[in-house]
Design a protein around this motif. Sequence first.
Motif, mmCIF file in Angstrom:
data_model
loop_
_atom_site.group_PDB
_atom_site.id
_atom_site.type_symbol
_atom_site.label_atom_id
_atom_site.label_comp_id
_atom_site.label_asym_id
_atom_site.label_seq_id
_atom_site.Cartn_x
_atom_site.Cartn_y
_atom_site.Cartn_z
ATOM 1 N N MET A 1 -47.701 -34.548 -1.393
ATOM 2 C CA MET A 1 -46.964 -33.783 -2.372
ATOM 3 C C MET A 1 -45.490 -34.173 -2.401
ATOM 4 O O MET A 1 -44.870 -34.122 -3.452
ATOM 5 C CB MET A 1 -47.096 -32.281 -2.083
ATOM 6 C CG MET A 1 -48.439 -31.699 -2.469
ATOM 7 S SD MET A 1 -48.920 -32.014 -4.171
ATOM 8 C CE MET A 1 -47.987 -30.788 -5.036
ATOM 9 N N GLU A 2 -44.962 -34.552 -1.264
ATOM 10 C CA GLU A 2 -43.535 -34.895 -1.226
ATOM 11 C C GLU A 2 -43.232 -36.108 -2.109
ATOM 12 O O GLU A 2 -42.237 -36.113 -2.828
ATOM 13 C CB GLU A 2 -43.080 -35.165 0.204
ATOM 14 C CG GLU A 2 -43.023 -33.939 1.075
ATOM 15 C CD GLU A 2 -44.342 -33.635 1.777
ATOM 16 O OE1 GLU A 2 -45.346 -34.307 1.483
ATOM 17 O OE2 GLU A 2 -44.361 -32.721 2.606
ATOM 18 N N CYS A 88 -38.678 -24.361 -2.079
ATOM 19 C CA CYS A 88 -39.623 -25.421 -2.447
ATOM 20 C C CYS A 88 -40.952 -25.247 -1.727
ATOM 21 O O CYS A 88 -42.016 -25.444 -2.317
ATOM 22 C CB CYS A 88 -39.037 -26.798 -2.143
ATOM 23 S SG CYS A 88 -37.737 -27.290 -3.274
ATOM 24 N N ASP A 89 -40.906 -24.880 -0.450
ATOM 25 C CA ASP A 89 -42.142 -24.627 0.297
ATOM 26 C C ASP A 89 -42.944 -23.498 -0.352
ATOM 27 O O ASP A 89 -44.162 -23.595 -0.512
ATOM 28 C CB ASP A 89 -41.840 -24.275 1.753
ATOM 29 C CG ASP A 89 -41.536 -25.488 2.609
ATOM 30 O OD1 ASP A 89 -41.764 -26.618 2.152
ATOM 31 O OD2 ASP A 89 -41.078 -25.298 3.749
ATOM 32 N N GLU A 90 -42.242 -22.446 -0.726
ATOM 33 C CA GLU A 90 -42.907 -21.311 -1.373
ATOM 34 C C GLU A 90 -43.554 -21.733 -2.694
ATOM 35 O O GLU A 90 -44.710 -21.405 -2.969
ATOM 36 C CB GLU A 90 -41.890 -20.197 -1.613
ATOM 37 C CG GLU A 90 -42.460 -18.979 -2.287
ATOM 38 C CD GLU A 90 -41.396 -17.919 -2.585
ATOM 39 O OE1 GLU A 90 -41.712 -17.003 -3.359
ATOM 40 O OE2 GLU A 90 -40.267 -18.020 -2.071
ATOM 41 N N ALA A 95 -48.307 -23.190 -5.923
ATOM 42 C CA ALA A 95 -48.921 -24.152 -6.845
ATOM 43 C C ALA A 95 -50.252 -24.650 -6.303
ATOM 44 O O ALA A 95 -51.216 -24.837 -7.055
ATOM 45 C CB ALA A 95 -47.973 -25.324 -7.092
ATOM 46 N N ALA A 96 -50.336 -24.845 -4.992
ATOM 47 C CA ALA A 96 -51.572 -25.329 -4.387
ATOM 48 C C ALA A 96 -52.705 -24.313 -4.529
ATOM 49 O O ALA A 96 -53.875 -24.681 -4.598
ATOM 50 C CB ALA A 96 -51.338 -25.653 -2.916
ATOM 51 N N LYS A 97 -52.355 -23.045 -4.585
ATOM 52 C CA LYS A 97 -53.352 -21.974 -4.712
ATOM 53 C C LYS A 97 -53.695 -21.657 -6.163
ATOM 54 O O LYS A 97 -54.669 -20.960 -6.432
ATOM 55 C CB LYS A 97 -52.828 -20.698 -4.054
ATOM 56 C CG LYS A 97 -52.639 -20.806 -2.562
ATOM 57 C CD LYS A 97 -52.020 -19.523 -2.036
ATOM 58 C CE LYS A 97 -51.566 -19.668 -0.609
ATOM 59 N NZ LYS A 97 -50.829 -18.470 -0.151
ATOM 60 N N ALA A 98 -52.898 -22.148 -7.091
ATOM 61 C CA ALA A 98 -53.041 -21.776 -8.500
ATOM 62 C C ALA A 98 -54.312 -22.364 -9.112
ATOM 63 O O ALA A 98 -54.654 -23.517 -8.849
ATOM 64 C CB ALA A 98 -51.821 -22.235 -9.288
ATOM 65 N N PRO A 99 -54.994 -21.579 -9.935
ATOM 66 C CA PRO A 99 -56.164 -22.117 -10.642
ATOM 67 C C PRO A 99 -55.712 -23.123 -11.696
ATOM 68 O O PRO A 99 -54.622 -23.014 -12.236
ATOM 69 C CB PRO A 99 -56.788 -20.875 -11.295
ATOM 70 C CG PRO A 99 -55.671 -19.887 -11.383
ATOM 71 C CD PRO A 99 -54.731 -20.186 -10.246
#
Length: 111
Positions: A1-2, A88-90, A95-99
């Motif tokens: 992701m980075e 940014c971490d938040e 975003a990773a959890k978003a459908p």
Amino acid sequence: MEIRGVIHALTELSRPCIVHVHTDSRYVCDAVTKRWIAGWVRNGWLTSAKKPVKNRDLWERLIPLLKKHKVHFHWIKAHDGHPENERCDELAKNAAKAPGRALDEGYRADS
């Protein structure tokens, strides 16, 4: 992701710019500042251990952007209270959890 984050940010710039990237990723920072990318290209995308470079597709997308812009990389320690880094971490976790999130078409589980 980075790596994708840097690519996305630089892609959004409409003209060549001077950019300061602050990252908690040693991998991303060192790949650029220690010129690992140049070595990988020179060695046919193999690491110094003669293994294929991970995320080659992303590095290949980043290279022209690094040539277009004057990019300075700054490493910061993760989870050390840096407000922007914590935010940014938040955002990344959410975003990773978003459908319906975008898939990384270049990702291969075996690499």
